[in-house]
Design a protein around this motif. Structure first.
Motif, PDB file in Angstrom:
ATOM      1  N   ASN A  45      41.157   9.230 -13.673  1.00 48.74           N
ATOM      2  CA  ASN A  45      40.845   9.852 -14.980  1.00 48.74           C
ATOM      3  C   ASN A  45      39.747   9.124 -15.754  1.00 48.74           C
ATOM      4  OD1 ASN A  45      42.863  11.908 -14.684  1.00 48.74           O
ATOM      5  ND2 ASN A  45      44.395  10.289 -15.098  1.00 48.74           N
ATOM      6  N   GLU A  46      38.821   8.500 -15.021  1.00 49.18           N
ATOM      7  CA  GLU A  46      37.722   7.818 -15.710  1.00 49.18           C
ATOM      8  C   GLU A  46      36.823   8.842 -16.414  1.00 49.18           C
ATOM      9  OE1 GLU A  46      38.931   5.047 -12.445  1.00 49.18           O
ATOM     10  OE2 GLU A  46      38.559   7.198 -12.599  1.00 49.18           O
ATOM     11  N   LYS A  47      36.318   8.442 -17.588  1.00 48.90           N
ATOM     12  CA  LYS A  47      35.323   9.264 -18.296  1.00 48.90           C
ATOM     13  C   LYS A  47      33.943   8.715 -17.954  1.00 48.90           C
ATOM     14  CE  LYS A  47      35.945  10.765 -22.617  1.00 48.90           C
ATOM     15  NZ  LYS A  47      35.975  10.835 -24.115  1.00 48.90           N
ATOM     16  N   VAL A  48      33.062   9.601 -17.434  1.00 55.52           N
ATOM     17  CA  VAL A  48      31.739   9.174 -16.952  1.00 55.52           C
ATOM     18  C   VAL A  48      30.661   9.616 -17.938  1.00 55.52           C
ATOM     19  CG1 VAL A  48      30.083   9.332 -15.061  1.00 55.52           C
ATOM     20  CG2 VAL A  48      32.546   9.390 -14.563  1.00 55.52           C
ATOM     21  N   ALA A  49      29.876   8.677 -18.427  1.00 58.40           N
ATOM     22  CA  ALA A  49      28.761   8.993 -19.340  1.00 58.40           C
ATOM     23  C   ALA A  49      27.456   8.919 -18.563  1.00 58.40           C
ATOM     24  CB  ALA A  49      28.721   8.017 -20.510  1.00 58.40           C
ATOM     25  N   ILE A  50      26.620   9.911 -18.730  1.00 58.01           N
ATOM     26  CA  ILE A  50      25.299   9.970 -18.093  1.00 58.01           C
ATOM     27  C   ILE A  50      24.264   9.781 -19.195  1.00 58.01           C
ATOM     28  CG2 ILE A  50      23.678  11.494 -16.884  1.00 58.01           C
ATOM     29  CD1 ILE A  50      26.514  12.896 -15.929  1.00 58.01           C
ATOM     30  N   ILE A  51      23.463   8.732 -19.079  1.00 57.03           N
ATOM     31  CA  ILE A  51      22.510   8.395 -20.135  1.00 57.03           C
ATOM     32  C   ILE A  51      21.084   8.688 -19.665  1.00 57.03           C
ATOM     33  CG2 ILE A  51      21.689   6.593 -21.698  1.00 57.03           C
ATOM     34  CD1 ILE A  51      24.281   5.044 -21.084  1.00 57.03           C
ATOM     35  N   PRO A  52      20.400   9.657 -20.245  1.00 58.13           N
ATOM     36  CA  PRO A  52      18.989   9.877 -19.894  1.00 58.13           C
ATOM     37  C   PRO A  52      18.152   8.659 -20.304  1.00 58.13           C
ATOM     38  CG  PRO A  52      19.924  11.760 -21.090  1.00 58.13           C
ATOM     39  CD  PRO A  52      20.878  10.630 -21.233  1.00 58.13           C
ATOM     40  N   ILE A  53      17.255   8.241 -19.421  1.00 56.10           N
ATOM     41  CA  ILE A  53      16.440   7.045 -19.655  1.00 56.10           C
ATOM     42  C   ILE A  53      14.970   7.445 -19.666  1.00 56.10           C
ATOM     43  CG2 ILE A  53      15.811   4.757 -18.774  1.00 56.10           C
ATOM     44  CD1 ILE A  53      18.723   4.932 -19.758  1.00 56.10           C
ATOM     45  N   SER A  64      19.800  14.470 -15.096  1.00 56.70           N
ATOM     46  CA  SER A  64      21.100  14.243 -15.751  1.00 56.70           C
ATOM     47  C   SER A  64      22.064  15.398 -15.504  1.00 56.70           C
ATOM     48  CB  SER A  64      20.908  14.029 -17.257  1.00 56.70           C
ATOM     49  OG  SER A  64      20.235  12.809 -17.498  1.00 56.70           O
ATOM     50  N   GLU A  65      21.522  16.615 -15.534  1.00 55.00           N
ATOM     51  CA  GLU A  65      22.370  17.794 -15.318  1.00 55.00           C
ATOM     52  C   GLU A  65      22.939  17.799 -13.893  1.00 55.00           C
ATOM     53  OE1 GLU A  65      19.756  18.314 -18.721  1.00 55.00           O
ATOM     54  OE2 GLU A  65      19.368  17.709 -16.619  1.00 55.00           O
ATOM     55  N   SER A  66      22.144  17.311 -12.939  1.00 52.83           N
ATOM     56  CA  SER A  66      22.628  17.245 -11.544  1.00 52.83           C
ATOM     57  C   SER A  66      23.756  16.222 -11.409  1.00 52.83           C
ATOM     58  CB  SER A  66      21.477  16.876 -10.605  1.00 52.83           C
ATOM     59  OG  SER A  66      20.463  17.871 -10.646  1.00 52.83           O
ATOM     60  N   LEU A  67      23.627  15.118 -12.152  1.00 43.85           N
ATOM     61  CA  LEU A  67      24.704  14.119 -12.127  1.00 43.85           C
ATOM     62  C   LEU A  67      25.970  14.693 -12.757  1.00 43.85           C
ATOM     63  CD1 LEU A  67      22.899  10.770 -13.034  1.00 43.85           C
ATOM     64  CD2 LEU A  67      23.077  11.952 -10.843  1.00 43.85           C
ATOM     65  N   MET A  76      36.020  15.151 -12.186  1.00 38.63           N
ATOM     66  CA  MET A  76      36.015  14.057 -13.161  1.00 38.63           C
ATOM     67  C   MET A  76      35.497  14.547 -14.508  1.00 38.63           C
ATOM     68  SD  MET A  76      34.591  11.014 -10.701  1.00 38.63           S
ATOM     69  CE  MET A  76      33.877  12.070  -9.457  1.00 38.63           C
ATOM     70  N   ASP A  77      35.840  13.772 -15.549  1.00 40.29           N
ATOM     71  CA  ASP A  77      35.428  14.088 -16.914  1.00 40.29           C
ATOM     72  C   ASP A  77      34.080  13.407 -17.177  1.00 40.29           C
ATOM     73  OD1 ASP A  77      36.782  13.179 -20.214  1.00 40.29           O
ATOM     74  OD2 ASP A  77      35.200  14.595 -19.595  1.00 40.29           O
ATOM     75  N   GLY A  78      33.072  14.201 -17.479  1.00 38.21           N
ATOM     76  CA  GLY A  78      31.758  13.595 -17.701  1.00 38.21           C
ATOM     77  C   GLY A  78      31.023  14.240 -18.857  1.00 38.21           C
ATOM     78  N   PHE A  79      30.039  13.505 -19.374  1.00 31.22           N
ATOM     79  CA  PHE A  79      29.173  14.073 -20.413  1.00 31.22           C
ATOM     80  C   PHE A  79      27.812  13.394 -20.375  1.00 31.22           C
ATOM     81  CE2 PHE A  79      29.156  10.653 -23.652  1.00 31.22           C
ATOM     82  CZ  PHE A  79      30.231   9.856 -23.223  1.00 31.22           C
ATOM     83  N   ILE A  80      26.803  14.123 -20.841  1.00 27.59           N
ATOM     84  CA  ILE A  80      25.452  13.564 -20.980  1.00 27.59           C
ATOM     85  C   ILE A  80      25.302  13.159 -22.437  1.00 27.59           C
ATOM     86  CG2 ILE A  80      22.969  14.009 -20.832  1.00 27.59           C
ATOM     87  CD1 ILE A  80      23.627  16.240 -18.792  1.00 27.59           C
ATOM     88  N   THR A  81      24.870  11.950 -22.682  1.00 29.22           N
ATOM     89  CA  THR A  81      24.731  11.507 -24.068  1.00 29.22           C
ATOM     90  C   THR A  81      23.624  12.294 -24.761  1.00 29.22           C
ATOM     91  OG1 THR A  81      23.203   9.739 -23.421  1.00 29.22           O
ATOM     92  CG2 THR A  81      25.574   9.186 -23.553  1.00 29.22           C
ATOM     93  N   GLU A  82      23.794  12.552 -26.048  1.00 29.75           N
ATOM     94  CA  GLU A  82      22.768  13.254 -26.829  1.00 29.75           C
ATOM     95  C   GLU A  82      21.538  12.371 -27.035  1.00 29.75           C
ATOM     96  OE1 GLU A  82      26.289  15.517 -29.378  1.00 29.75           O
ATOM     97  OE2 GLU A  82      24.604  14.556 -30.446  1.00 29.75           O
ATOM     98  N   ASN A  83      21.796  11.055 -27.121  1.00 30.74           N
ATOM     99  CA  ASN A  83      20.704  10.095 -27.288  1.00 30.74           C
ATOM    100  C   ASN A  83      20.284   9.521 -25.926  1.00 30.74           C
ATOM    101  OD1 ASN A  83      20.509   9.707 -30.381  1.00 30.74           O
ATOM    102  ND2 ASN A  83      22.718   9.624 -29.936  1.00 30.74           N
TER     103      ASN A  83
END
Ligand SMILES: NC(=O)C1=CN([C@@H]2O[C@H](COP(=O)(O)OP(=O)(O)OC[C@H]3O[C@@H](n4cnc5c(N)ncnc54)[C@H](O)[C@@H]3O)[C@@H](O)[C@H]2O)C=CC1
Ligand SMILES: NCCC[C@@H](N)C(=O)NCCCC[C@H](N)C(=O)O
Length: 263
Positions: A45-53, A64-67, A76-83
């Motif tokens: 149940n890890e939460k995965v954050a994807i950070i655009p660089i 990021s969308e592919s990740l 899994m629970d994931g999200f792309i950061t707004e920042n």
């Protein structure tokens, strides 16, 4: 390092689903089941954050969308950061991320903030694409494997093949690199003029940034090619003529390997 393009990722979601089906047919393991086997880990149940660089060449369209697709496709629970960048990292932590996925032009990493494990895409990609060949049940009796491309993806693949007791033959256009690898590892130089070198292989691994690196000379009928290299190292013509099965996907397979490496 050769950078992905949005065009490389255009068909990524279909490619991930199709390759998962092929991997299951070849190994009797789904892709996540194979990752579970080779790493001995499982998601919890890890939460995965994807950070655009934005560093270097900047954000790659669909990266990021592919990740995110990969993370969610495997439950899994994931999200792309707004920042982006540092602000994105702060946002990820404040939103309770357990695992960070982020990439600049030099490194694509997974970092588990809870257990401090960290994984590198090139290492995890070489490992999982090699393990797919090693776990292909119909090819288990033939231990010979040809590795084309001895870079940051190919070298971890060589290490994986050796751990899996394969007979490893290596080739790279950089002959100095071949010499380095042959002196460092118990592998053989692929040399078609040498009687000790198999003329052709049922199992071929390719990780180069070039097309058509796999010639008809190394193929057998029904050879299995596991090639993270972009573009694809084998032509459609040879795939059809020799009934070759190819495992190739631009980002998701390596990403899942990274996640299981840090669970
Ligand atoms: N599908 C995926 O998930 C991933 C794909 N890649 C791709 O894998 C490929 C390799 O990546 P790296 O190992 O990081 O690159 P690298 O630059 O570290 O290594 C590439 C190696 O291939 C050799 N090479 C180049 N042209 C060749 C040819 N025609 N025949 C034989 N050897 C040749 C080079 O001498 C070098 O040793 C790249 O195309 C990269 O984009 C990388 C990471 C993940
Ligand atoms: N195939 C997996 C390996 C990807 C690697 N060859 C690459 O393009 N790395 C650059 C990624 C840059 C991402 C960008 N900073 C973003 O965040 O969109």
């Amino acid at each position: 390092m050769a950078l992905l393009t949005p065009e490389d990722l255009a068909n990524m979601t279909n490619a991930l689903v199709e390759n998962d089906r092929l991997i299951t047919e070849l190994t009797n393991y789904s892709l996540d089941g194979l990752c579970r086997k080779i790493y001995g880990t499982a998601p919890n149940n890890e939460k995965v954050a994807i950070i655009p660089i934005t560093a270097g060449n900047g954000i790659i369209g669909s990266f990021s969308e592919s990740l995110l697709f990969t993370v969610q496709h495997f439950g899994m629970d994931g999200f792309i950061t707004e920042n982006t960048d540092v602000a994105g990292y702060y946002e990820a932590v404040m939103k309770g991320a357990d695992i960070i996925l982020m990439a600049d032009d030099l490194a694509y990493i997974a970092h588990n903030l809870k257990n401090s494990k960290i994984a590198h895409n090139q290492i995890c990609t070489g490992r999982i694409y090699a393990e797919i060949l090693c776990n292909a049940k119909d090819y288990a009796d033939d231990k010979d494997v040809l590795v084309i491309g001895l870079g940051k993806v190919g070298t971890p693949a060589v290490e994986t093949f050796l751990k899996e007791k394969q007979n490893v033959y290596v080739f790279d256009v950089d002959s100095n690199r071949v010499d380095e690898v042959v002196s460092e590892y118990p592998v053989s130089k692929y040399d078609p003029t040498d009687s000790k070198t198999p003329n052709s292989f049922f199992k071929i691994f390719e990780a180069t940034p070039c097309a058509d690196t796999i010639s008809k000379d190394v193929l057998k009928q029904n050879s299995l090619v596991s090639t993270p290299g972009i573009p694809c190292g084998i032509s459609d013509e040879l795939i059809e003529k020799y009934s070759i099965r190819v495992v190739l996907e631009p980002l998701g397979i390596g990403t899942l390997s990274m996640l299981y490496a840090v669970f």
